[in-house]
Scaffold this motif. Structure first.
Motif, PDB file in Angstrom:
ATOM      1  N   TYR A   1     -20.460   1.963  -7.088  1.00 13.49           N
ATOM      2  CA  TYR A   1     -20.454   2.309  -5.668  1.00 13.49           C
ATOM      3  C   TYR A   1     -21.500   1.571  -4.851  1.00 13.49           C
ATOM      4  N   HIS A   2     -22.587   1.165  -5.461  1.00 14.02           N
ATOM      5  CA  HIS A   2     -23.640   0.488  -4.708  1.00 14.02           C
ATOM      6  C   HIS A   2     -23.574  -1.021  -4.846  1.00 14.02           C
ATOM      7  N   GLY A   3     -22.680  -1.506  -5.658  1.00 17.42           N
ATOM      8  CA  GLY A   3     -22.477  -2.942  -5.777  1.00 17.42           C
ATOM      9  C   GLY A   3     -23.611  -3.671  -6.458  1.00 17.42           C
ATOM     10  N   ALA A   4     -24.442  -2.983  -7.205  1.00 19.33           N
ATOM     11  CA  ALA A   4     -25.547  -3.645  -7.895  1.00 19.33           C
ATOM     12  C   ALA A   4     -24.989  -4.539  -8.993  1.00 19.33           C
ATOM     13  N   ASP A   5     -25.680  -5.624  -9.217  1.00 20.02           N
ATOM     14  CA  ASP A   5     -25.251  -6.540 -10.274  1.00 20.02           C
ATOM     15  C   ASP A   5     -25.662  -5.948 -11.621  1.00 20.02           C
ATOM     16  N   LEU A   6     -24.743  -5.934 -12.521  1.00 19.89           N
ATOM     17  CA  LEU A   6     -24.966  -5.339 -13.828  1.00 19.89           C
ATOM     18  C   LEU A   6     -25.666  -6.336 -14.745  1.00 19.89           C
ATOM     19  N   PRO A   7     -26.832  -5.993 -15.271  1.00 22.74           N
ATOM     20  CA  PRO A   7     -27.500  -6.889 -16.207  1.00 22.74           C
ATOM     21  C   PRO A   7     -26.670  -7.020 -17.492  1.00 22.74           C
ATOM     22  N   SER A   8     -26.745  -8.178 -18.109  1.00 24.68           N
ATOM     23  CA  SER A   8     -25.909  -8.431 -19.282  1.00 24.68           C
ATOM     24  C   SER A   8     -26.267  -7.548 -20.468  1.00 24.68           C
ATOM     25  N   ASN A   9     -27.527  -7.105 -20.563  1.00 23.12           N
ATOM     26  CA  ASN A   9     -27.902  -6.254 -21.696  1.00 23.12           C
ATOM     27  C   ASN A   9     -27.327  -4.842 -21.576  1.00 23.12           C
ATOM     28  N   VAL A  10     -26.894  -4.454 -20.385  1.00 25.40           N
ATOM     29  CA  VAL A  10     -26.340  -3.121 -20.178  1.00 25.40           C
ATOM     30  C   VAL A  10     -24.831  -3.113 -20.427  1.00 25.40           C
ATOM     31  N   CYS A  11     -24.199  -4.274 -20.373  1.00 24.34           N
ATOM     32  CA  CYS A  11     -22.736  -4.363 -20.526  1.00 24.34           C
ATOM     33  C   CYS A  11     -22.270  -3.751 -21.838  1.00 24.34           C
ATOM     34  N   GLY A  12     -22.937  -4.107 -22.911  1.00 26.04           N
ATOM     35  CA  GLY A  12     -22.547  -3.570 -24.222  1.00 26.04           C
ATOM     36  C   GLY A  12     -22.687  -2.067 -24.278  1.00 26.04           C
ATOM     37  N   ASP A  13     -23.780  -1.542 -23.685  1.00 24.68           N
ATOM     38  CA  ASP A  13     -23.981  -0.089 -23.675  1.00 24.68           C
ATOM     39  C   ASP A  13     -22.874   0.620 -22.902  1.00 24.68           C
ATOM     40  N   LEU A  14     -22.462   0.039 -21.780  1.00 21.90           N
ATOM     41  CA  LEU A  14     -21.400   0.660 -20.984  1.00 21.90           C
ATOM     42  C   LEU A  14     -20.077   0.692 -21.732  1.00 21.90           C
ATOM     43  N   VAL A  15     -19.759  -0.406 -22.384  1.00 20.90           N
ATOM     44  CA  VAL A  15     -18.495  -0.454 -23.131  1.00 20.90           C
ATOM     45  C   VAL A  15     -18.533   0.539 -24.291  1.00 20.90           C
ATOM     46  N   ILE A  16     -19.666   0.624 -24.975  1.00 22.57           N
ATOM     47  CA  ILE A  16     -19.793   1.576 -26.080  1.00 22.57           C
ATOM     48  C   ILE A  16     -19.675   3.006 -25.572  1.00 22.57           C
ATOM     49  N   ALA A  17     -20.341   3.304 -24.447  1.00 22.86           N
ATOM     50  CA  ALA A  17     -20.277   4.652 -23.887  1.00 22.86           C
ATOM     51  C   ALA A  17     -18.860   4.992 -23.435  1.00 22.86           C
ATOM     52  N   ALA A  18     -18.182   4.050 -22.796  1.00 19.75           N
ATOM     53  CA  ALA A  18     -16.807   4.293 -22.354  1.00 19.75           C
ATOM     54  C   ALA A  18     -15.890   4.482 -23.560  1.00 19.75           C
ATOM     55  N   ARG A  19     -16.075   3.658 -24.590  1.00 16.65           N
ATOM     56  CA  ARG A  19     -15.242   3.788 -25.794  1.00 16.65           C
ATOM     57  C   ARG A  19     -15.453   5.145 -26.450  1.00 16.65           C
ATOM     58  N   LYS A  20     -16.714   5.570 -26.548  1.00 14.31           N
ATOM     59  CA  LYS A  20     -16.990   6.880 -27.147  1.00 14.31           C
ATOM     60  C   LYS A  20     -16.377   8.004 -26.331  1.00 14.31           C
ATOM     61  N   TRP A  21     -16.468   7.915 -25.009  1.00 13.62           N
ATOM     62  CA  TRP A  21     -15.898   8.969 -24.177  1.00 13.62           C
ATOM     63  C   TRP A  21     -14.379   9.009 -24.339  1.00 13.62           C
ATOM     64  N   ILE A  22     -13.743   7.854 -24.356  1.00 12.20           N
ATOM     65  CA  ILE A  22     -12.290   7.818 -24.501  1.00 12.20           C
ATOM     66  C   ILE A  22     -11.871   8.367 -25.857  1.00 12.20           C
ATOM     67  N   GLU A  23     -12.585   8.002 -26.903  1.00 16.08           N
ATOM     68  CA  GLU A  23     -12.216   8.458 -28.252  1.00 16.08           C
ATOM     69  C   GLU A  23     -12.540   9.917 -28.484  1.00 16.08           C
ATOM     70  N   GLN A  24     -13.628  10.427 -27.893  1.00 13.55           N
ATOM     71  CA  GLN A  24     -14.135  11.724 -28.293  1.00 13.55           C
ATOM     72  C   GLN A  24     -14.032  12.823 -27.251  1.00 13.55           C
ATOM     73  N   HIS A  25     -13.538  12.529 -26.039  1.00 15.68           N
ATOM     74  CA  HIS A  25     -13.488  13.609 -25.061  1.00 15.68           C
ATOM     75  C   HIS A  25     -12.540  14.705 -25.552  1.00 15.68           C
ATOM     76  N   HIS A  26     -12.857  15.916 -25.161  1.00 18.47           N
ATOM     77  CA  HIS A  26     -12.101  17.066 -25.634  1.00 18.47           C
ATOM     78  C   HIS A  26     -11.214  17.593 -24.518  1.00 18.47           C
ATOM     79  N   VAL A  27      -9.929  17.689 -24.828  1.00 15.50           N
ATOM     80  CA  VAL A  27      -8.963  18.242 -23.888  1.00 15.50           C
ATOM     81  C   VAL A  27      -8.585  19.624 -24.381  1.00 15.50           C
ATOM     82  N   SER A  28      -8.846  20.646 -23.585  1.00 12.89           N
ATOM     83  CA  SER A  28      -8.487  21.992 -24.021  1.00 12.89           C
ATOM     84  C   SER A  28      -6.976  22.150 -23.984  1.00 12.89           C
ATOM     85  N   ALA A  29      -6.474  22.884 -24.951  1.00 13.19           N
ATOM     86  CA  ALA A  29      -5.015  23.029 -25.106  1.00 13.19           C
ATOM     87  C   ALA A  29      -4.402  23.931 -24.088  1.00 13.19           C
TER      88      ALA A  29
END
Length: 169
Positions: free
Chosen positions: A141-169
């Motif tokens: 939202y603020h348009g800040a430039d993403l440092p390259s060392n943070v890119c891997g962390d973001l992808v890992i965090a997004a992957r973990k959220w997608i794989e592990q989020h819990h959907v109640s039945a």
């Protein structure tokens, strides 16, 4: 030699009375009692139930597999500074599309800003929400430039959220 070939009459009678060895009938594989038939039926039912549930879970998690494949393409684009701003937007879009696929539209579609971050944190299993919060608040939202060392962390965090989020039945 003739006398050796001639057998004793008692011996001849005894040899004629011999029969081949009688073999017993083969043992049947069918259960001998109804209890074993019931156990076999219950076991077959349990196996079918497990197969049915796995198929249902596989189909229900189709949106996760699709989101993870989209995330792989975004991960490649995050590595290059020229495509990084668009990749940040696409990463946020994949997270939103994943949530829309898992929860009712009226519950997720209107979320943005703090509400969206709280939603991600509420359905997060292992605390990856802080990294995603930084993405959603600072970079998207603020348009800040993403440092390259943070890119891997973001992808890992997004992957973990997608794989592990819990959907109640």
């Amino acid at each position: 030699m003739e006398s050796a070939a001639k057998l004793d009459p008692m011996m001849e009678t005894a040899l004629r009375s011999l029969h081949d060895i009688a073999m017993p009938a083969p043992v049947s594989w069918w259960p001998q009692t109804w209890g074993w038939a019931l156990v076999a039926a219950l076991l077959a039912f349990a196996v079918l139930l497990v197969i049915f549930r796995r198929i249902r879970r596989y189909r229900a998690n189709g949106y996760r597999r699709e989101a993870l494949s989209l995330l792989e393409g975004i991960s490649d684009r995050l590595r290059h500074p020229a495509t990084r701003p668009d990749a940040i937007q696409d990463l946020a879009e994949v997270l939103k599309r994943t949530a829309l696929a898992a929860w009712p539209r009226d519950e997720v579609a209107s979320l943005s800003g703090d509400g969206w971050v709280r939603f991600l944190d509420a359905h997060d299993e292992d605390g990856t929400g802080e990294t995603l919060e930084r993405l959603l608040d600072d970079f998207e939202y603020h348009g800040a430039d993403l440092p390259s060392n943070v890119c891997g962390d973001l992808v890992i965090a997004a992957r973990k959220w997608i794989e592990q989020h819990h959907v109640s039945a």
